[in-house]
Design a protein around this motif. Structure first.
Motif, PDB file in Angstrom:
ATOM      1  N   VAL A  44       0.830  -1.205   0.000  1.00  0.00           N
ATOM      2  CA  VAL A  44       0.000   0.000   0.000  1.00  0.00           C
ATOM      3  C   VAL A  44       0.865   1.257   0.000  1.00  0.00           C
ATOM      4  CG1 VAL A  44      -1.674   1.350   1.333  1.00  0.00           C
ATOM      5  CG2 VAL A  44      -1.977  -1.125   1.078  1.00  0.00           C
ATOM      6  N   GLN A  45       1.898   1.274   0.822  1.00  0.00           N
ATOM      7  CA  GLN A  45       2.681   2.500   0.981  1.00  0.00           C
ATOM      8  C   GLN A  45       3.660   2.750  -0.167  1.00  0.00           C
ATOM      9  OE1 GLN A  45       4.396   2.473   4.940  1.00  0.00           O
ATOM     10  NE2 GLN A  45       2.495   3.249   5.836  1.00  0.00           N
ATOM     11  N   GLU A  48       2.851   5.855  -2.341  1.00  0.00           N
ATOM     12  CA  GLU A  48       2.795   7.166  -1.689  1.00  0.00           C
ATOM     13  C   GLU A  48       3.158   8.313  -2.638  1.00  0.00           C
ATOM     14  OE1 GLU A  48       5.097   9.688   1.777  1.00  0.00           O
ATOM     15  OE2 GLU A  48       5.250   7.505   1.772  1.00  0.00           O
ATOM     16  N   THR A  53      -1.829  11.178  -0.830  1.00  0.00           N
ATOM     17  CA  THR A  53      -1.908  11.408   0.619  1.00  0.00           C
ATOM     18  C   THR A  53      -3.097  12.302   0.955  1.00  0.00           C
ATOM     19  OG1 THR A  53       0.484  11.156   0.872  1.00  0.00           O
ATOM     20  CG2 THR A  53      -0.684  12.311   2.630  1.00  0.00           C
ATOM     21  N   MET A  56      -6.205  10.141   0.709  1.00  0.00           N
ATOM     22  CA  MET A  56      -6.296   9.222   1.837  1.00  0.00           C
ATOM     23  C   MET A  56      -6.684   9.947   3.122  1.00  0.00           C
ATOM     24  SD  MET A  56      -5.971   6.207   0.792  1.00  0.00           S
ATOM     25  CE  MET A  56      -5.398   5.286  -0.648  1.00  0.00           C
ATOM     26  N   SER A 174      -7.034   3.673   3.652  1.00  0.00           N
ATOM     27  CA  SER A 174      -6.450   4.966   4.022  1.00  0.00           C
ATOM     28  C   SER A 174      -5.737   4.886   5.361  1.00  0.00           C
ATOM     29  CB  SER A 174      -7.533   6.047   4.070  1.00  0.00           C
ATOM     30  OG  SER A 174      -8.360   5.913   5.222  1.00  0.00           O
ATOM     31  N   TYR A 177      -2.429   3.161   4.663  1.00  0.00           N
ATOM     32  CA  TYR A 177      -1.572   4.078   3.905  1.00  0.00           C
ATOM     33  C   TYR A 177      -0.972   5.149   4.817  1.00  0.00           C
ATOM     34  CZ  TYR A 177      -0.294   7.668   0.471  1.00  0.00           C
ATOM     35  OH  TYR A 177       0.393   8.608  -0.273  1.00  0.00           O
TER      36      TYR A 177
END
Length: 226
Positions: A44-45, A48, A53, A56, A174, A177
């Motif tokens: 998931v990250q 980024e 961001t 999320m 979210s 994340y």
């Protein structure tokens, strides 16, 4: 919506949810969820970016916070004043309030600390199960259920399920994340809230059925006018 189908589905969902939650809780207690959590977090990250961001953070606010409270209050006002569905309002309140209280209780039992690496947002309190995930499942799950009962076409019902699923999954993702929850927290939150929702639906539909039967009996007992 056929009552027999609702009763059967509610029982099955509640059993699956309760068993699944128990399994995850046991695995967390034995530190056997690290392999799952680490892989999902990494996946998931890796996406980024500043724009994502922001998205999320917005989804996270819809899960719990000011936007969530505003939406909940608006739904309650519409059920009471616009649609005059007083029993559905009580059912809605029971689902939302019950899920919130259940989350507080479960967090107090498990005392799991939050992730500490790569945080993109601030969060306090214990981690398991995810309060945002439980709140999202309760709110959008009960909303889909209530709207489903009044939807007249298969297309409308399909769109309801798709929209509700996207919101619930988006809010859960979210939290992963943003680095404030483990994936197992999110899944556990879904299972706990899903179990609660299924149980309340069973009792609500059962009560409606008995209420309808009583009304029919009163009508039959009424003396006919010649």
């Amino acid at each position: 919506m056929k009552l027999k189908f609702v009763f059967t589905a509610s029982i099955i969902v509640s059993l699956i949810g309760a068993i699944g939650f128990t399994l995850i809780a046991v695995l967390i207690g034995k530190n056997n969820m690290e392999w799952f959590d680490s892989r999902v977090i990494a996946f998931v990250q890796q996406w980024e970016s500043p724009g994502l961001t922001k998205v999320m953070n917005g989804l996270s606010l819809l899960g719990a916070g000011t936007l969530n409270i505003i939406l909940t209050v608006l739904i309650m006002l519409m059920l009471y004043f616009v649609f005059k569905h007083r029993w559905e309002l009580l059912f809605f309140i029971g689902v939302i309030a019950g899920s919130a209280l259940l989350n507080v209780l479960l967090k107090a039992i498990f005392h799991r600390d939050r992730p500490t690496l790569h945080r993109l947002a601030d969060a306090t309190g214990y981690s398991f199960p995810s309060g945002h995930s439980m709140a999202a499942f309760a709110l959008y799950g009960v909303l889909c259920f209530l709207l489903w009962k009044h939807a007249r076409t298969a297309l409308a019902r399909t769109l309801l399920i798709v929209a509700g699923t996207v919101m619930i999954l988006g809010i859960g993702i979210s939290r992963i994340y943003l680095g404030v929850h483990y994936p197992s927290d999110v899944v556990g939150g879904y299972l706990a809230s899903g179990t609660w929702l299924a149980v309340i639906i069973w009792f609500y539909q059962r009560w409606l059925e008995r209420r309808r039967d009583r009304e029919e009996m009163l009508v039959l007992r009424r003396p006919s006018r010649v």
